[in-house]
Design a protein around this motif. Structure first.
Motif, short mmCIF file in Angstrom:
data_model
loop_
_atom_site.label_atom_id
_atom_site.label_comp_id
_atom_site.label_asym_id
_atom_site.label_seq_id
_atom_site.Cartn_x
_atom_site.Cartn_y
_atom_site.Cartn_z
N VAL A 78 -19.37 -3.50 12.51
CA VAL A 78 -19.96 -4.98 12.56
C VAL A 78 -21.15 -5.22 12.17
O VAL A 78 -21.95 -4.50 12.60
N ARG A 79 -21.17 -6.43 11.21
CA ARG A 79 -22.48 -6.93 10.80
C ARG A 79 -22.44 -8.30 10.85
O ARG A 79 -21.54 -8.95 10.36
N SER A 80 -23.40 -9.01 11.49
CA SER A 80 -23.29 -10.62 11.59
C SER A 80 -21.99 -10.94 12.12
O SER A 80 -21.70 -12.09 11.22
N ARG A 81 -21.40 -10.28 12.94
CA ARG A 81 -19.98 -10.85 13.56
C ARG A 81 -19.02 -10.70 12.75
O ARG A 81 -17.80 -11.27 13.01
N THR A 82 -19.09 -10.18 11.65
CA THR A 82 -17.83 -9.73 10.76
C THR A 82 -17.71 -8.43 10.75
O THR A 82 -18.48 -7.63 10.62
N CYS A 83 -16.67 -7.93 11.12
CA CYS A 83 -16.12 -6.63 11.25
C CYS A 83 -15.59 -6.16 9.72
O CYS A 83 -14.44 -6.85 9.22
N TYR A 84 -16.20 -5.40 9.17
CA TYR A 84 -15.91 -4.72 7.69
C TYR A 84 -14.77 -3.30 7.94
O TYR A 84 -15.22 -2.58 8.48
N VAL A 85 -13.55 -3.75 7.69
CA VAL A 85 -12.65 -2.64 8.04
C VAL A 85 -12.38 -2.09 6.49
O VAL A 85 -11.78 -2.64 5.57
N ASP A 86 -12.75 -0.90 6.06
CA ASP A 86 -12.69 -0.20 5.37
C ASP A 86 -11.40 0.78 5.30
O ASP A 86 -11.42 1.89 6.02
N LEU A 87 -10.28 0.56 4.29
CA LEU A 87 -9.02 1.27 4.63
C LEU A 87 -8.67 2.05 3.38
O LEU A 87 -9.24 1.45 2.25
N ASN A 88 -7.98 3.22 3.44
CA ASN A 88 -7.54 3.71 1.98
C ASN A 88 -6.35 3.08 1.34
O ASN A 88 -5.81 1.90 2.02
N MET A 89 -6.14 3.47 0.14
CA MET A 89 -5.20 2.69 -0.70
C MET A 89 -3.91 2.41 0.05
O MET A 89 -2.90 1.55 -0.39
N ASP B 271 -16.01 -12.24 15.02
CA ASP B 271 -15.67 -13.60 14.85
C ASP B 271 -14.55 -13.42 13.61
O ASP B 271 -13.79 -14.26 13.34
N ARG B 272 -14.74 -12.56 12.58
CA ARG B 272 -13.94 -12.36 11.34
C ARG B 272 -13.83 -11.05 10.86
O ARG B 272 -14.69 -10.09 11.27
N VAL B 273 -12.84 -10.83 10.29
CA VAL B 273 -12.60 -9.26 9.50
C VAL B 273 -12.50 -9.62 8.04
O VAL B 273 -11.89 -10.38 7.50
N GLN B 274 -13.34 -8.71 7.47
CA GLN B 274 -13.23 -8.53 6.03
C GLN B 274 -12.87 -7.12 5.76
O GLN B 274 -13.14 -6.35 6.17
N PHE B 275 -11.70 -7.15 5.02
CA PHE B 275 -10.86 -5.97 4.61
C PHE B 275 -11.45 -5.21 3.51
O PHE B 275 -11.76 -6.05 2.26
N LEU B 276 -11.63 -3.95 3.43
CA LEU B 276 -11.99 -3.27 2.09
C LEU B 276 -11.13 -2.32 1.84
O LEU B 276 -10.67 -1.70 2.79
N ILE B 277 -10.53 -2.17 0.52
CA ILE B 277 -9.64 -0.70 0.32
C ILE B 277 -10.55 0.26 -0.72
O ILE B 277 -11.16 -0.32 -1.80
N GLU B 278 -11.05 1.32 -0.22
CA GLU B 278 -11.92 2.18 -0.54
C GLU B 278 -12.99 1.73 -1.03
O GLU B 278 -13.50 1.97 -2.05
N GLY B 279 -13.64 0.86 -0.18
CA GLY B 279 -14.98 0.31 -0.33
C GLY B 279 -14.86 -1.03 -1.24
O GLY B 279 -15.91 -1.57 -1.54
N GLU B 280 -13.73 -1.37 -1.81
CA GLU B 280 -13.82 -2.70 -2.68
C GLU B 280 -12.93 -3.74 -2.18
O GLU B 280 -12.15 -3.68 -1.42
#
Length: 188
Positions: free
Chosen positions: A112-123, A154-163
């Motif tokens: 979590v950074r600035s109320r956004t949860c960055y979720v990094d998942l594999n392919m 407050d919100r979620v940002q998805f990343l797939i293998e960092g992108e």
């Protein structure tokens, strides 16, 4: 299964490089526990308990159902990552076990950074996408709705293998997503 124990022999007794634990007079010789098997910090010994509402797809796979679970985790563990890992595991309902995220999915991180949860998942996360009748991804919103119930998210940002990935599972997948509780039904 690895076991961690809270012995700090390397700090207090540098001449000791391992510990063997035996019980009873005829106990068989067991493995020697070394520093790498031990708890690296006192935070690993402190546990936190959380009551979490998880969202899983309903039996008809058209909406989300709220399931309350109690989580007990180490202070050193990430609550957000633990939540995502529990969603990946699926849930056993009265009607049977349900998995809505590929079993091969790994949560690489959830911060979590600035109320956004960055979720990094594999392919492998992209392999399974259950959608509601209006095309919204139940797979994605099970994670978004669950994490956004935390006071810090407050919100979620998805990343797939960092992108960031453009609209691969649902519209707006490449931007921070806010919860959509209209997908939730009261009970199953």
């Amino acid at each position: 299964r690895n076991m961690k124990i809270g012995l700090f022999t390397d700090t207090f007794y540098p001449e000791i490089n391992g510990v063997a634990i035996r019980a009873g007079e005829t106990a068989e010789e067991g493995p020697v526990l070394r520093c790498e098997n031990m708890v690296p910090s006192i935070e690993d010994l402190r546990l936190q308990e959380y009551d979490i509402t998880f969202y899983f797809p309903s039996s008809d796979m058209k909406s989300l159902v709220a399931v309350n679970k109690n989580l007990v985790i180490s202070e050193a563990d990430s609550l957000t990552q633990t939540i995502v890992e529990h969603l990946i595991l699926g849930y056993r309902f009265d009607t049977g076990f349900r998995r809505h995220i590929s079993q091969y999915t790994k949560c690489l991180s959830a911060q979590v950074r600035s109320r956004t949860c960055y979720v990094d998942l594999n392919m492998e996360f992209l392999e399974m996408n259950l959608c509601s009748d209006d095309g919204l991804s139940l797979t994605v919103y099970s994670i978004v709705n669950t994490l956004c119930l935390l006071d810090t998210v407050d919100r979620v940002q998805f990343l797939i293998e960092g992108e960031k990935m453009s609209d691969v599972m649902t519209e707006g997948f490449d931007s921070p997503m806010e919860p959509d509780y209209s997908l939730v039904i009261a009970e199953e």
